[in-house]
Design a protein around this motif. Structure first.
Motif, PDB file in Angstrom:
ATOM      1  N   ILE A   4      49.718  31.059  36.053  1.00  0.00           N
ATOM      2  CA  ILE A   4      48.268  31.140  35.956  1.00  0.00           C
ATOM      3  C   ILE A   4      47.720  31.637  37.291  1.00  0.00           C
ATOM      4  O   ILE A   4      48.040  31.086  38.351  1.00  0.00           O
ATOM      5  N   VAL A   5      46.902  32.675  37.239  1.00  0.00           N
ATOM      6  CA  VAL A   5      46.336  33.276  38.453  1.00  0.00           C
ATOM      7  C   VAL A   5      44.815  33.170  38.388  1.00  0.00           C
ATOM      8  O   VAL A   5      44.153  33.993  37.749  1.00  0.00           O
ATOM      9  N   PRO A   6      44.227  32.147  39.022  1.00  0.00           N
ATOM     10  CA  PRO A   6      42.765  32.010  38.999  1.00  0.00           C
ATOM     11  C   PRO A   6      42.093  33.155  39.756  1.00  0.00           C
ATOM     12  O   PRO A   6      42.541  33.546  40.842  1.00  0.00           O
ATOM     13  N   PHE A   7      40.998  33.668  39.196  1.00  0.00           N
ATOM     14  CA  PHE A   7      40.301  34.804  39.796  1.00  0.00           C
ATOM     15  C   PHE A   7      38.818  34.687  39.515  1.00  0.00           C
ATOM     16  O   PHE A   7      38.393  34.554  38.370  1.00  0.00           O
ATOM     17  N   SER A   8      38.024  34.724  40.594  1.00  0.00           N
ATOM     18  CA  SER A   8      36.579  34.622  40.455  1.00  0.00           C
ATOM     19  C   SER A   8      35.962  36.016  40.421  1.00  0.00           C
ATOM     20  O   SER A   8      36.166  36.820  41.341  1.00  0.00           O
ATOM     21  N   ARG A  30      39.924  42.696  43.857  1.00  0.00           N
ATOM     22  CA  ARG A  30      40.720  43.236  42.779  1.00  0.00           C
ATOM     23  C   ARG A  30      42.058  43.767  43.302  1.00  0.00           C
ATOM     24  O   ARG A  30      43.103  43.610  42.656  1.00  0.00           O
ATOM     25  N   ALA A  31      42.045  44.376  44.489  1.00  0.00           N
ATOM     26  CA  ALA A  31      43.291  44.865  45.071  1.00  0.00           C
ATOM     27  C   ALA A  31      44.245  43.703  45.355  1.00  0.00           C
ATOM     28  O   ALA A  31      45.455  43.807  45.109  1.00  0.00           O
ATOM     29  N   MET A  32      43.711  42.590  45.860  1.00  0.00           N
ATOM     30  CA  MET A  32      44.560  41.422  46.108  1.00  0.00           C
ATOM     31  C   MET A  32      45.099  40.853  44.803  1.00  0.00           C
ATOM     32  O   MET A  32      46.283  40.472  44.718  1.00  0.00           O
ATOM     33  N   LEU A  33      44.250  40.780  43.782  1.00  0.00           N
ATOM     34  CA  LEU A  33      44.708  40.301  42.479  1.00  0.00           C
ATOM     35  C   LEU A  33      45.861  41.158  41.963  1.00  0.00           C
ATOM     36  O   LEU A  33      46.885  40.630  41.491  1.00  0.00           O
ATOM     37  N   PRO A  47      52.489  36.457  34.188  1.00  0.00           N
ATOM     38  CA  PRO A  47      51.168  36.059  34.665  1.00  0.00           C
ATOM     39  C   PRO A  47      50.096  36.068  33.588  1.00  0.00           C
ATOM     40  O   PRO A  47      50.115  36.889  32.671  1.00  0.00           O
ATOM     41  N   ARG A  48      49.166  35.143  33.711  1.00  0.00           N
ATOM     42  CA  ARG A  48      47.959  35.084  32.904  1.00  0.00           C
ATOM     43  C   ARG A  48      46.794  34.859  33.856  1.00  0.00           C
ATOM     44  O   ARG A  48      46.778  33.895  34.619  1.00  0.00           O
ATOM     45  N   VAL A  49      45.813  35.762  33.842  1.00  0.00           N
ATOM     46  CA  VAL A  49      44.656  35.640  34.716  1.00  0.00           C
ATOM     47  C   VAL A  49      43.691  34.618  34.126  1.00  0.00           C
ATOM     48  O   VAL A  49      43.343  34.691  32.944  1.00  0.00           O
ATOM     49  N   LEU A  50      43.279  33.666  34.957  1.00  0.00           N
ATOM     50  CA  LEU A  50      42.277  32.665  34.574  1.00  0.00           C
ATOM     51  C   LEU A  50      40.997  33.041  35.300  1.00  0.00           C
ATOM     52  O   LEU A  50      40.808  32.721  36.472  1.00  0.00           O
ATOM     53  N   ALA A  51      40.111  33.754  34.611  1.00  0.00           N
ATOM     54  CA  ALA A  51      38.958  34.374  35.257  1.00  0.00           C
ATOM     55  C   ALA A  51      37.658  33.704  34.846  1.00  0.00           C
ATOM     56  O   ALA A  51      37.542  33.148  33.750  1.00  0.00           O
ATOM     57  N   THR A  52      36.676  33.799  35.736  1.00  0.00           N
ATOM     58  CA  THR A  52      35.367  33.235  35.444  1.00  0.00           C
ATOM     59  C   THR A  52      34.565  34.116  34.490  1.00  0.00           C
ATOM     60  O   THR A  52      33.559  33.674  33.932  1.00  0.00           O
ATOM     61  N   VAL A  57      42.364  43.922  33.194  1.00  0.00           N
ATOM     62  CA  VAL A  57      43.705  44.002  33.763  1.00  0.00           C
ATOM     63  C   VAL A  57      44.703  44.132  32.621  1.00  0.00           C
ATOM     64  O   VAL A  57      44.421  43.760  31.483  1.00  0.00           O
ATOM     65  N   ASP A  58      45.872  44.658  32.954  1.00  0.00           N
ATOM     66  CA  ASP A  58      46.909  44.868  31.947  1.00  0.00           C
ATOM     67  C   ASP A  58      47.774  43.618  31.805  1.00  0.00           C
ATOM     68  O   ASP A  58      49.001  43.706  31.778  1.00  0.00           O
TER      69      ASP A  58
END
Length: 217
Positions: A4-8, A30-33, A47-52, A57-58
């Motif tokens: 899980i990759v949290p992303f705001s 976004r570049a860091m993500l 990976p699964r992005v956990l976004a606000t 993203v692919d």
């Protein structure tokens, strides 16, 4: 292993507002993500992005606009808790959480985290300031609390539930990018898109006064 990759998406990296505009902060974040996702995939993670909010993203994305602690705990509930994948009575598969601002992350560093998670109920990489930058958990009762010096809190939580705990000492996983001074670490040690983004935006290192500083040309 699911990661899980949290992303705001809402005002990302506000503490960089003194050196980056809002649009630039979004681009740099976004570049860091993308760097983190690349490292996770190369290390064999899923990976699964956990976004606000929605993000293009692919990779699979789960949108949860709650505060970080609540959103991550909901994800852990679904994967480790009695109502989720662990509810069939089997030992739950380990799940990892890796923050999206670890611009120095490499596949080798992520592999070390994964390996530690195979030998402990909770394996954790602390941040330089005492935060929690990445962890692997398989104990069904482990949940997070990201307030304050969360690494110490998480180590105590693991102790309270009887979870075997392992610390992962890693410069690359321990360096999260929050402050302008952190940009120097990306320019010195970064190997991916975030470092390239900074250089393309005109950032460079200056050691003319006897110490390394970040300047914008």
């Amino acid at each position: 292993m699911e990661v899980i990759v949290p992303f705001s998406t809402d005002r990302p990296k506000s503490r960089l507002s003194g050196v980056l505009s809002p649009d630039e902060r979004r681009g740099f974040s976004r570049a860091m993500l993308d760097d983190v996702l690349d490292a996770v995939v190369a290390a064999g993670g899923d990976p699964r992005v956990l976004a606000t909010d929605a993000v293009d993203v692919d990779r699979p994305v789960t949108v949860d606009d709650r505060p970080l602690t609540e959103a991550v705990n909901a994800a852990l509930d679904a994967r480790l808790g009695a109502g989720g994948e662990a509810g069939n009575g089997d030992t739950p598969e380990p799940v990892a959480v890796v923050m999206a601002d670890l611009a120095l992350a490499t596949p080798a560093a992520v592999e070390r985290l994964f390996a530690a998670g195979q030998n402990a109920d909770v394996a954790m990489a602390p941040g330089r300031g005492g935060g929690t930058n990445a962890f692997v958990a398989s104990h069904p009762e482990f949940r997070v609390d990201y307030h304050g010096a969360s690494y110490l809190d998480h180590r105590e939580i693991a102790s309270e539930i009887g979870a075997a705990f392992a610390a992962v000492d890693s410069q690359r996983l321990g360096t999260d990018v929050d402050e302008p001074a952190d940009l120097a670490e990306v320019l010195i040690h970064g190997e991916g898109r975030a470092a390239a983004w900074l250089r393309e935006a005109g950032f460079a290192l200056d050691a003319s006064e006897g110490r390394v500083a970040v300047v914008r040309e």
